[in-house]
Design a protein around this motif. Sequence first.
Motif, PDB file in Angstrom:
ATOM      1  N   ALA A   1       0.474  -1.339  -0.209  1.00  0.00           N
ATOM      2  CA  ALA A   1       0.381  -0.202   0.307  1.00  0.00           C
ATOM      3  C   ALA A   1       0.852   1.308   0.578  1.00  0.00           C
ATOM      4  CB  ALA A   1      -1.181  -0.076   0.946  1.00  0.00           C
ATOM      5  N   SER A   2       2.239   1.197   0.726  1.00  0.00           N
ATOM      6  CA  SER A   2       3.054   2.446   0.862  1.00  0.00           C
ATOM      7  C   SER A   2       3.701   2.467  -0.537  1.00  0.00           C
ATOM      8  CB  SER A   2       4.046   1.811   1.456  1.00  0.00           C
ATOM      9  OG  SER A   2       4.693   1.154   1.206  1.00  0.00           O
ATOM     10  N   GLN A   3       3.186   1.976  -1.085  1.00  0.00           N
ATOM     11  CA  GLN A   3       4.508   1.687  -2.833  1.00  0.00           C
ATOM     12  C   GLN A   3       3.058   2.369  -3.603  1.00  0.00           C
ATOM     13  OE1 GLN A   3       6.116  -1.461  -4.836  1.00  0.00           O
ATOM     14  NE2 GLN A   3       6.985  -0.195  -6.922  1.00  0.00           N
ATOM     15  N   ASP A   4       1.998   1.948  -3.857  1.00  0.00           N
ATOM     16  CA  ASP A   4       0.346   2.947  -4.358  1.00  0.00           C
ATOM     17  C   ASP A   4       0.486   3.166  -4.056  1.00  0.00           C
ATOM     18  OD1 ASP A   4      -0.110  -0.083  -5.258  1.00  0.00           O
ATOM     19  OD2 ASP A   4      -1.127  -0.499  -3.860  1.00  0.00           O
ATOM     20  N   ALA A   5       0.400   3.590  -2.635  1.00  0.00           N
ATOM     21  CA  ALA A   5       0.348   5.115  -1.937  1.00  0.00           C
ATOM     22  C   ALA A   5       0.941   6.431  -2.496  1.00  0.00           C
ATOM     23  CB  ALA A   5       0.317   5.945  -0.404  1.00  0.00           C
ATOM     24  N   ALA A   6       2.447   6.179  -2.485  1.00  0.00           N
ATOM     25  CA  ALA A   6       4.293   6.995  -3.340  1.00  0.00           C
ATOM     26  C   ALA A   6       3.532   6.801  -5.407  1.00  0.00           C
ATOM     27  CB  ALA A   6       5.010   6.146  -3.210  1.00  0.00           C
ATOM     28  N   LEU A   7       2.983   6.213  -5.399  1.00  0.00           N
ATOM     29  CA  LEU A   7       2.507   5.791  -6.837  1.00  0.00           C
ATOM     30  C   LEU A   7       1.682   6.703  -7.990  1.00  0.00           C
ATOM     31  CD1 LEU A   7       3.334   5.238 -10.276  1.00  0.00           C
ATOM     32  CD2 LEU A   7       1.775   3.555  -9.338  1.00  0.00           C
ATOM     33  N   ALA A   8       0.612   7.043  -6.121  1.00  0.00           N
ATOM     34  CA  ALA A   8      -0.832   7.476  -6.895  1.00  0.00           C
ATOM     35  C   ALA A   8       0.427   9.497  -6.509  1.00  0.00           C
ATOM     36  CB  ALA A   8      -1.306   7.441  -5.985  1.00  0.00           C
ATOM     37  N   ALA A   9       0.657   9.645  -5.660  1.00  0.00           N
ATOM     38  CA  ALA A   9       1.874  11.693  -5.195  1.00  0.00           C
ATOM     39  C   ALA A   9       2.474  11.743  -6.199  1.00  0.00           C
ATOM     40  CB  ALA A   9       2.048  11.115  -3.670  1.00  0.00           C
ATOM     41  N   ALA A  10       3.726  10.682  -7.380  1.00  0.00           N
ATOM     42  CA  ALA A  10       3.873  11.149  -7.799  1.00  0.00           C
ATOM     43  C   ALA A  10       3.273  11.121  -9.230  1.00  0.00           C
ATOM     44  CB  ALA A  10       5.267   9.804  -8.364  1.00  0.00           C
ATOM     45  N   GLN A  11       2.830  10.306  -9.212  1.00  0.00           N
ATOM     46  CA  GLN A  11       1.715  10.727 -10.728  1.00  0.00           C
ATOM     47  C   GLN A  11       1.285  12.126 -10.528  1.00  0.00           C
ATOM     48  OE1 GLN A  11       1.504   9.307 -13.392  1.00  0.00           O
ATOM     49  NE2 GLN A  11       0.846   7.276 -13.385  1.00  0.00           N
ATOM     50  N   ALA A  12       0.576  12.729  -9.466  1.00  0.00           N
ATOM     51  CA  ALA A  12       0.203  14.207  -8.911  1.00  0.00           C
ATOM     52  C   ALA A  12       1.088  14.753  -9.320  1.00  0.00           C
ATOM     53  CB  ALA A  12      -0.743  13.700  -7.787  1.00  0.00           C
ATOM     54  N   ALA A  13       2.296  14.972  -8.700  1.00  0.00           N
ATOM     55  CA  ALA A  13       3.308  16.000  -8.549  1.00  0.00           C
ATOM     56  C   ALA A  13       3.884  15.891 -10.317  1.00  0.00           C
ATOM     57  CB  ALA A  13       4.150  15.514  -8.296  1.00  0.00           C
ATOM     58  N   LEU A  14       3.566  14.573 -11.315  1.00  0.00           N
ATOM     59  CA  LEU A  14       3.497  14.519 -12.162  1.00  0.00           C
ATOM     60  C   LEU A  14       2.926  15.389 -13.183  1.00  0.00           C
ATOM     61  CD1 LEU A  14       5.649  13.660 -15.075  1.00  0.00           C
ATOM     62  CD2 LEU A  14       3.820  11.540 -15.356  1.00  0.00           C
ATOM     63  N   GLY A  15       1.375  15.145 -12.700  1.00  0.00           N
ATOM     64  CA  GLY A  15       0.755  16.140 -13.630  1.00  0.00           C
ATOM     65  C   GLY A  15       1.088  17.680 -13.479  1.00  0.00           C
ATOM     66  N   ALA A  16       0.804  17.866 -11.490  1.00  0.00           N
ATOM     67  CA  ALA A  16       1.064  19.280 -11.615  1.00  0.00           C
ATOM     68  C   ALA A  16       2.829  19.609 -11.785  1.00  0.00           C
ATOM     69  CB  ALA A  16       1.785  19.441 -10.181  1.00  0.00           C
ATOM     70  N   GLU A  17       3.298  19.112 -12.580  1.00  0.00           N
ATOM     71  CA  GLU A  17       4.706  19.966 -13.323  1.00  0.00           C
ATOM     72  C   GLU A  17       4.450  20.088 -14.990  1.00  0.00           C
ATOM     73  OE1 GLU A  17       6.877  20.597 -12.386  1.00  0.00           O
ATOM     74  OE2 GLU A  17       7.649  20.216 -10.115  1.00  0.00           O
ATOM     75  N   HIS A  18       2.958  19.301 -15.117  1.00  0.00           N
ATOM     76  CA  HIS A  18       3.247  18.965 -16.626  1.00  0.00           C
ATOM     77  C   HIS A  18       2.562  20.752 -16.499  1.00  0.00           C
ATOM     78  CE1 HIS A  18       4.027  15.862 -18.210  1.00  0.00           C
ATOM     79  NE2 HIS A  18       2.920  15.195 -17.556  1.00  0.00           N
ATOM     80  N   ALA A  19       1.401  21.098 -15.784  1.00  0.00           N
ATOM     81  CA  ALA A  19       0.729  22.069 -15.635  1.00  0.00           C
ATOM     82  C   ALA A  19       1.365  23.320 -15.526  1.00  0.00           C
ATOM     83  CB  ALA A  19      -0.231  22.010 -14.454  1.00  0.00           C
ATOM     84  N   VAL A  20       2.113  23.389 -14.261  1.00  0.00           N
ATOM     85  CA  VAL A  20       2.818  24.295 -14.036  1.00  0.00           C
ATOM     86  C   VAL A  20       4.231  24.822 -15.674  1.00  0.00           C
ATOM     87  CG1 VAL A  20       5.272  24.951 -12.822  1.00  0.00           C
ATOM     88  CG2 VAL A  20       3.049  23.536 -11.451  1.00  0.00           C
ATOM     89  N   VAL A  21       4.503  23.727 -16.169  1.00  0.00           N
ATOM     90  CA  VAL A  21       5.425  24.453 -17.365  1.00  0.00           C
ATOM     91  C   VAL A  21       4.342  24.469 -18.462  1.00  0.00           C
ATOM     92  CG1 VAL A  21       5.958  22.649 -19.321  1.00  0.00           C
ATOM     93  CG2 VAL A  21       7.427  21.724 -16.689  1.00  0.00           C
ATOM     94  N   TYR A  22       3.484  24.841 -18.461  1.00  0.00           N
ATOM     95  CA  TYR A  22       2.623  24.858 -19.471  1.00  0.00           C
ATOM     96  C   TYR A  22       2.371  26.561 -19.015  1.00  0.00           C
ATOM     97  CZ  TYR A  22      -2.262  26.205 -21.311  1.00  0.00           C
ATOM     98  OH  TYR A  22      -2.945  26.720 -22.653  1.00  0.00           O
ATOM     99  N   GLY A  23       1.944  26.633 -17.201  1.00  0.00           N
ATOM    100  CA  GLY A  23       2.065  27.902 -16.917  1.00  0.00           C
ATOM    101  C   GLY A  23       2.380  28.647 -16.682  1.00  0.00           C
TER     102      GLY A  23
END
Length: 167
Positions: free
Chosen positions: A11-33
């Motif tokens: 479960a801890s790896q799943d949580a880390a993966l979900a948080a890493a995906q969210a951070a990746l999505g945020a970085e995509h948005a920030v690069v656009y911004g």
Amino acid sequence: MTIHAPRTRPASQDAALAAAQAALGAEHAVVYGYGVVGGRIGEKRRAEAREAYDAHRARRDALGRTVRDLGGKPEASAAAYALPFPVPDEAAALRLAAELEDRVAGVYGDLVRAADGPLRREAAAALREAAVRAVRWRGGSVAFPGLAERQAANGSSEPAGSTADTL
């Protein structure tokens, strides 16, 4: 006969993966911004905007590798992202740059909470860098970078979900 349970990630790896995906999505948005910021920022701060853009691109690329290492498929960037407010001039571009950094700091706070080891250290470094950039753009600081902004955006103290398609 021995029956083996299917191998699943902890479960801890799943949580880390979900948080890493969210951070990746945020970085995509920030690069656009930062593309928007770069189009409106004045000459005096253009180099600073370019540095931030390059730093976020590097973080985005590293997060793509992290997501793969954690067993996930990195999410692709959206074609466009909704801006939190119109950006017609340099003053608005400065506000947008600070907002981008505040929002990505919050997402990195979630990754710090979900990860451990080297990933946690990288997330903490990214949060710190975003907080410093936000202070520079804003000209002032907040007590707990990422936290107050997250709570205001969510209306609660719970971590936000995916940042896909929004800044």
